[in-house]
Design a protein around this motif. Structure first.
Motif, PDB file in Angstrom:
ATOM      1  N   VAL A 124      60.943   3.065  22.178  1.00 50.18           N
ATOM      2  CA  VAL A 124      59.695   3.738  22.000  1.00 50.18           C
ATOM      3  C   VAL A 124      59.912   5.101  21.163  1.00 50.18           C
ATOM      4  N   ALA A 125      59.243   5.434  20.259  1.00 51.73           N
ATOM      5  CA  ALA A 125      59.203   6.546  19.490  1.00 51.73           C
ATOM      6  C   ALA A 125      57.875   7.491  19.559  1.00 51.73           C
ATOM      7  N   TYR A 126      58.523   8.785  19.455  1.00 52.52           N
ATOM      8  CA  TYR A 126      57.282   9.847  19.685  1.00 52.52           C
ATOM      9  C   TYR A 126      57.259  10.739  18.427  1.00 52.52           C
ATOM     10  N   LEU A 178      54.478  15.415  25.671  1.00 50.95           N
ATOM     11  CA  LEU A 178      55.569  14.807  25.029  1.00 50.95           C
ATOM     12  C   LEU A 178      56.186  13.978  26.434  1.00 50.95           C
ATOM     13  N   ALA A 179      56.472  15.238  27.347  1.00 49.89           N
ATOM     14  CA  ALA A 179      57.158  14.596  28.649  1.00 49.89           C
ATOM     15  C   ALA A 179      56.195  13.704  29.318  1.00 49.89           C
ATOM     16  N   ASP A 180      54.926  13.649  29.600  1.00 43.85           N
ATOM     17  CA  ASP A 180      54.215  12.632  29.966  1.00 43.85           C
ATOM     18  C   ASP A 180      54.385  11.363  29.571  1.00 43.85           C
ATOM     19  N   GLU A 181      54.294  11.369  28.107  1.00 49.21           N
ATOM     20  CA  GLU A 181      54.426  10.161  27.349  1.00 49.21           C
ATOM     21  C   GLU A 181      55.724   9.421  27.610  1.00 49.21           C
ATOM     22  N   ILE A 182      56.735  10.208  27.623  1.00 52.95           N
ATOM     23  CA  ILE A 182      58.095   9.504  28.050  1.00 52.95           C
ATOM     24  C   ILE A 182      57.975   9.072  29.368  1.00 52.95           C
ATOM     25  N   GLU A 183      57.657   9.604  30.349  1.00 52.35           N
ATOM     26  CA  GLU A 183      57.879   9.156  31.499  1.00 52.35           C
ATOM     27  C   GLU A 183      56.767   7.798  31.903  1.00 52.35           C
ATOM     28  N   LYS A 184      55.636   7.890  30.962  1.00 51.32           N
ATOM     29  CA  LYS A 184      54.878   6.474  30.987  1.00 51.32           C
ATOM     30  C   LYS A 184      55.674   5.567  30.504  1.00 51.32           C
ATOM     31  N   ALA A 225      51.480   8.602  19.522  1.00 53.29           N
ATOM     32  CA  ALA A 225      50.971   9.770  18.753  1.00 53.29           C
ATOM     33  C   ALA A 225      50.838  10.962  20.087  1.00 53.29           C
ATOM     34  N   VAL A 226      51.597  11.661  20.138  1.00 53.35           N
ATOM     35  CA  VAL A 226      51.540  12.841  21.376  1.00 53.35           C
ATOM     36  C   VAL A 226      50.579  13.532  20.837  1.00 53.35           C
ATOM     37  N   ALA A 227      49.670  13.969  21.903  1.00 53.88           N
ATOM     38  CA  ALA A 227      48.450  15.055  21.770  1.00 53.88           C
ATOM     39  C   ALA A 227      48.991  16.398  21.116  1.00 53.88           C
TER      40      ALA A 227
END
Ligand SMILES: Cc1ncc(COP(=O)(O)O)c(C=O)c1O
Length: 467
Positions: A165-167, A206-212, A192-194
């Motif tokens: 997964v990429a951000y 970004l941190a939230d998306e990575i945790e998900k 697509a990070v907010a």
């Protein structure tokens, strides 16, 4: 060759007269019907070729003019243009030193200078790079390096059941999607990070998306920050995002295709503080440095990473293990034949110098500030985003009109009307649900009068259309 020079002379001195419209292309179907561009069995004589060259130049927007504000470059860089002509004359190619000896040495010097600007510590064995065919390819290789870092076997064995997964931010350039597609990551796995109100990636998001992703059993492998977003010129926060990248051992790439050159300016480089914390960095010389397309580079902190990731094949016939082996840049590249883009960049950098590029940025930042003030002084104009860099996103807004769709239609029509009238040439773009006119300041010939003319014309056309 005499004929070539004759035509070139006419092209430069007669066919692109000063003051011609910035843009004069009719719609595609109309132009197609007008020009006879068919190829056939018999060869044509020089007159036919000359006519075609003339038409080519006539209908192409004149990107050299100050009122060409549509793209992330504008103006003419005469040193780079000379380099571009000589490059074609030599037809050097960049896989091995033997077939592009001076080009190779120039590219190596450029890479040292770019690494220095980004802040990779060359004294301590950091910093390498290779020139590439544009920022999209630089971003692709950045993602490929990240994939190789996370899964060194991917190169030889493929994905083996892993979901990578990429951000990137929700304002990032679409080349991230191209890269995720080409590299087999899958565009759904590009998150697509907010962003915040200023269009910058939010580190908490970004941190939230990575945790998900981790909770789903996926493997985060790439964070792509943008230094100078395409629509509003926002700079993502490098330090905060690099801490997150480090905590998860994720490759940190910066897309500085548009905004990288801010590093030339002592006055403004704080916008891109901490660029040295990246693992890789994309930089386009064909945007703000105004070198003819294409001229770009991927810079990498970790020496040897490019070869480890990109090399494969060619050792039997091309990459000979001789005294020049260390100078064969081809093994760092995903191309075989590669145009020698170094000469045009080197000549212009040599002629202009770091200080010249710094002055360009400082001048344009000054013009931007003045332009924003002019917009803010007009009741019928409205800024749609922060203008930290050289993008000014604004719109015409009559007092009585509040509906977003109506405003979008009106501002698109303003751009089109201005284009049909020959210029100034701007484009429209969307940002956070609102549509505005995107003005790019990239040409040092631009004056306050040019900008006033543009804003006056936007208001005049806006008034007429909304009356
Ligand atoms: C931020 C950013 N990155 C990458 C690119 C792609 O660059 P190129 O057109 O050189 O492939 C662009 C193009 O506009 C851009 O704005």
């Amino acid at each position: 060759m005499q004929k070539n020079l004759e035509i070139l002379n006419k092209a430069v001195n007669e066919w692109m007269p000063e003051g011609r419209p910035v843009v004069q292309a009719p719609p595609a179907a109309e132009l197609e019907a007008k020009l006879n561009l068919s190829l056939g069995e018999e060869g044509a004589d020089w007159d036919v070729l000359e006519d075609a060259v003339r038409a080519y130049l006539h209908y192409n927007p004149d990107v050299s003019q100050a009122e060409f504000y549509k793209l992330l470059y504008s103006g003419r860089n005469k040193y780079a243009l000379l380099g571009d002509w000589i490059t074609s004359l030599s037809n050097a190619t960049m896989h091995t030193y033997q077939v592009g000896p001076v080009a190779t040495l120039m590219e190596m010097e450029l890479i040292r200078q770019w690494n220095k600007l980004v802040g990779f510590d060359q004294g301590n064995g950091e910093g390498e790079g290779v020139m590439v065919a544009g920022g999209s390819q630089a971003n692709l290789i950045g993602m490929m390096l990240a994939r190789h870092h996370a899964c060194p076997d991917y190169k030889t064995k493929g994905p083996q059941g892993k979901t990578l997964v990429a951000y990137v931010s929700d304002q990032a350039h679409y080349s991230g999607q191209k890269a995720a597609n080409v590299l087999g990551i899958g565009t759904d796995n590009l998150i697509a990070v907010a962003t915040d109100d200023a269009g910058r990636m939010r580190p908490d998001a970004l941190a939230d998306e990575i945790e998900k992703s981790i909770a789903k059993g996926h493997t985060p492998f790439f964070i792509g920050l943008t230094a100078g977003t395409t629509v509003t010129g926002a700079y993502d926060p490098v330090k905060a995002c690099s801490e997150i990248a480090k905590a998860h051992d994720i490759w940190l790439h910066i897309d500085g295709a548009w905004g990288g050159p801010i590093l030339f300016s002592d006055k403004h480089r704080s916008l891109l503080a901490d660029s040295h914390l990246a693992d890789s960095f994309a930089w386009d010389a064909h945007k703000l440095m105004n070198v003819p397309i294409t001229a770009a580079v991927i810079l990498v902190k970790h020496q040897g990473a490019l070869k480890a990731c990109c090399s494969g094949g060619g050792g039997d016939y091309l990459f000979h293990a001789d005294e020049n082996a260390d100078y064969n840049l081809g093994e760092r590249s995903i191309q075989c034949g590669r145009r020698a883009d170094a000469l045009k960049v080197w000549l212009s950098w040599k002629a202009i110098g770091n200080n010249g590029f710094a002055e360009k940025i400082d001048f344009l930042q000054g013009m931007k500030t003045e332009c924003v003030s002019q917009i803010e002084r007009c009741d019928s104009l409205q800024m749609l985003a922060d203008a930290r860099y050289l993008n000014v996103l604004f719109r015409y807004k009559p007092e009585h009109m509040d509906d977003e769709q109506e405003l979008r239609k009106l501002n698109i029509e303003i751009c089109k009307t201005m284009m049909r009238s020959g210029g100034p040439y701007v484009d429209y773009a969307q940002y956070k649900g609102r549509t505005g006119i995107r003005l790019i300041l990239a040409n040092t010939e631009v004056t306050q009068e040019h900008l006033q003319r543009l804003l006056d014309k936007v208001q005049r056309i806006g008034q007429e259309l909304s009356a």
